[in-house]
Design an enzyme around this catalytic site. Structure first.
Site, PDB file in Angstrom:
ATOM      1  N   SER A  38       0.991  -1.161  -0.139  1.00 33.86           N
ATOM      2  CA  SER A  38       0.130   0.043  -0.102  1.00 33.86           C
ATOM      3  C   SER A  38       0.854   1.221  -0.097  1.00 33.86           C
ATOM      4  O   SER A  38       2.179   1.128   0.425  1.00 33.86           O
ATOM      5  CB  SER A  38      -0.947   0.008   1.294  1.00 33.86           C
ATOM      6  OG  SER A  38      -1.451   1.334   1.515  1.00 33.86           O
TER       7      SER A  38
ATOM      8  N   TYR B 231      -1.722  -0.249  10.766  1.00 31.37           N
ATOM      9  CA  TYR B 231      -1.925  -0.699   9.289  1.00 31.37           C
ATOM     10  C   TYR B 231      -0.507  -0.378   8.409  1.00 31.37           C
ATOM     11  O   TYR B 231      -0.100  -1.223   7.742  1.00 31.37           O
ATOM     12  CB  TYR B 231      -3.217  -0.013   8.860  1.00 31.37           C
ATOM     13  CG  TYR B 231      -3.502  -0.333   6.976  1.00 31.37           C
ATOM     14  CD1 TYR B 231      -3.817  -1.705   6.729  1.00 31.37           C
ATOM     15  CD2 TYR B 231      -3.016   0.793   6.159  1.00 31.37           C
ATOM     16  CE1 TYR B 231      -3.887  -2.025   5.498  1.00 31.37           C
ATOM     17  CE2 TYR B 231      -3.458   0.462   5.085  1.00 31.37           C
ATOM     18  CZ  TYR B 231      -3.688  -1.010   4.531  1.00 31.37           C
ATOM     19  OH  TYR B 231      -3.686  -1.141   3.261  1.00 31.37           O
TER      20      TYR B 231
END
Length: 247
Positions: A143, A157
């Site tokens: 990501s 995250y």
């Protein structure tokens, strides 16, 4: 003329929706034989039915990537069905965003188990096969949050996605040779990932942010680009964002 995807055996985790589903359908249309794993068996059955009804080749197995034996069983299915594996796409992931001060350790554990250990289990199951074949390709979904910390609320995250990037780069250094390793690092993409958040304020912020999201098919094309390169070309990293995304 073959597109260097045709007849490749490609295993995809997190394949029941979003990036996994779109990638499976896209690669199947390009002639790949796809092996799909996810927890929702009903969704997998439907996707495989759609692919095969259009002349594609696909099989599935219900798979929880937090369970090492289930990931191994998915890889075993691919090998027993098609006698080889060319690509493993470690795609399964969750993104429960919340301030770290909330100390949601259960969510932290889930992210570590799925986003990090799920990737490692995929590598562990397929690497011996790739080494025996002297070929193979790992594609791990990271990501942009693994390049820049997603804040506020995305600290853990981001930590898991930084880990995916580090693991993939280390894998490339260690295995070398004919085994390729790619990290795909998308920004906001339209998928179920944005629904992972239960913290009310953070959830609102995530959904507002994701209004600029690009279609999951955009990521599928990037994955296909990495796969279809000649065997002597290793695309190490692809970072992609909506044009309107600033961070």
């Amino acid at each position: 003329m073959e597109n260097n995807i045709t007849n490749k055996v490609i295993v995809i985790t997190g394949a029941s929706s979003g990036l996994g589903e779109e990638t499976a359908k896209y690669l199947a249309k390009k002639g790949a034989m796809v092996v799909l794993g996810a927890r929702r068996e009903d969704r997998l059955e439907k996707i495989v039915s759609e692919i095969t009804s259009e002349g594609g080749k696909a099989v599935y197995k219900a798979t929880d990537v937090t369970v090492k034996s289930q990931v191994q069983a998915l890889i075993d299915l691919a090998l027993s069905t098609y006698n080889r594996i060319d690509v493993v796409i470690n795609n399964a992931g969750i993104m429960p965003i919340a301030p770290i001060s909330e100390v949601r350790t259960d969510e932290w554990d889930q992210m570590i188990d799925i986003n990090i250990k799920g990737v490692l289990y995929g590598i562990a199951a397929a690497l011996p096969i790739f080494q025996e074949q002297q070929s193979g390709h790992f594609i791990n979904l990271g990501s942009v949050a693994g390049i820049k910390v997603f804040s506020p609320g995305g600290t853990v995250y981001s930590g898991t996605k930084y880990a995916v990037r580090a693991i993939t780069d280390g894998l490339r250094h260690e295995i070398g040779g004919n085994i390729r390793a790619t990290t795909i690092e998308p920004g906001a993409v339209d998928s179920e990932l944005k629904f992972s958040t239960n913290h009310e304020e953070s959830s609102k912020g995530v959904k507002e942010f994701y209004q600029i999201a690009i279609p999951a098919a955009s990521v599928a094309r990037a994955i296909a680009f990495a796969i279809e390169q000649p065997a002597d070309v290793d695309i190490n990293e692809i970072v992609m964002r909506p044009t309107q995304q600033e961070f």
